[in-house]
Design an enzyme around this catalytic site. Structure first.
Site, PDB file in Angstrom:
ATOM      1  N   ASP A  24      -2.026   4.863   4.748  1.00 36.33           N
ATOM      2  CA  ASP A  24      -2.280   5.487   6.195  1.00 36.33           C
ATOM      3  C   ASP A  24      -3.881   5.676   6.256  1.00 36.33           C
ATOM      4  O   ASP A  24      -4.590   5.587   5.567  1.00 36.33           O
ATOM      5  CB  ASP A  24      -1.757   6.947   6.055  1.00 36.33           C
ATOM      6  N   TYR A  83       0.223   7.339  -7.367  1.00 35.47           N
ATOM      7  CA  TYR A  83      -0.631   7.875  -6.519  1.00 35.47           C
ATOM      8  C   TYR A  83      -1.022   9.011  -7.216  1.00 35.47           C
ATOM      9  O   TYR A  83      -0.422   9.925  -7.933  1.00 35.47           O
ATOM     10  CB  TYR A  83      -0.020   8.193  -5.304  1.00 35.47           C
TER      11      TYR A  83
END
Length: 228
Positions: A24, A83
């Site tokens: 994103d 992540y």
């Protein structure tokens, strides 16, 4: 994009770049793998990072390069990704953390760390994460397998690490947002089971800001024959 332009300038020929993942806007990547398909160029792979450095913008670095055979696919051969999410919990944020972490001024309660860890445990395993994805993702299935979800505290910083075989749109940010709201008492850790079973996005918590999210590691099967 910038990377294609820089590599084309470096190699003196048009290039095709394929990435291991999509991120994103506002999200960072410490470990991001790409493949480069070029019709020409005489720069050997081990010299490419240094040669490309002068054409790349300040916020992109090419760390290393090696040849791979045609059977390798940088995206579809990924076996897992990890992540990291950084949350800095202090009343006054440091300028060094702006756009690099979620700077949260509201103090997380002392018991918040334990609550978040207990909540995170509910996500381990193979499950349907429909409640933890945003609209806009185009996937055939919302089932993913999480093998790691840890929450650590270092001073005034909270570090969330999530490893899975794949991730849905905004999935990590929604997971982190839900855990933080658990720390503040909106949810109980055991509510995570009910949220998962609901498969309803409105049952889960907020979407954490993109600033604190980093693609931290990309994993492939260790097959020496795949690389030259």
């Amino acid at each position: 994009g910038e990377l294609c332009r820089a590599l084309a300038e470096t190699l003196g020929t048009p290039v095709r770049v394929t990435g291991c993942s999509r991120t994103d806007a506002g999200v960072h990547a410490k470990d991001f793998c790409i493949t480069i398909d070029a019709d020409g160029g005489t720069i050997p792979p081990d010299a490419l990072p240094f040669a490309a450095a002068r054409f790349l913008p300040w916020d992109i670095s090419l760390i290393s390069a090696k040849e791979c055979d045609d059977s390798f696919h940088v995206r579809y051969d990924v076996t897992a990704k990890e992540y990291l999410y950084r949350l800095v919990n202090r009343k006054v944020s440091s300028p060094f953390d702006v756009h690099r972490a979620w700077c949260l001024a509201r103090p997380i309660p002392i018991e918040g760390l334990s609550l978040m860890r207990r909540a995170a445990a509910y996500f381990i395993g193979t499950q349907d994460f429909s409640a933890f994805t945003a609209e806009g993702g185009k996937v055939m299935s919302h089932v993913r397998t999480l093998s790691r979800f840890t929450v650590e505290k270092q001073g005034d910083e909270y570090l969330f690490r999530v490893r899975a075989d794949g991730f849905l749109y905004h999935m990590v940010r929604i997971l982190v947002g839900t855990l933080v709201e658990t720390a503040f008492g909106r949810y109980r850790p055991e509510d995570m089971r009910e949220i998962l079973d609901s498969r309803d996005r409105s049952c889960a918590g907020m979407t954490a800001p993109p600033d604190g999210l980093y693609l931290d590691a990309v994993f492939y099967e260790k097959d020496a024959n795949r690389f030259l």
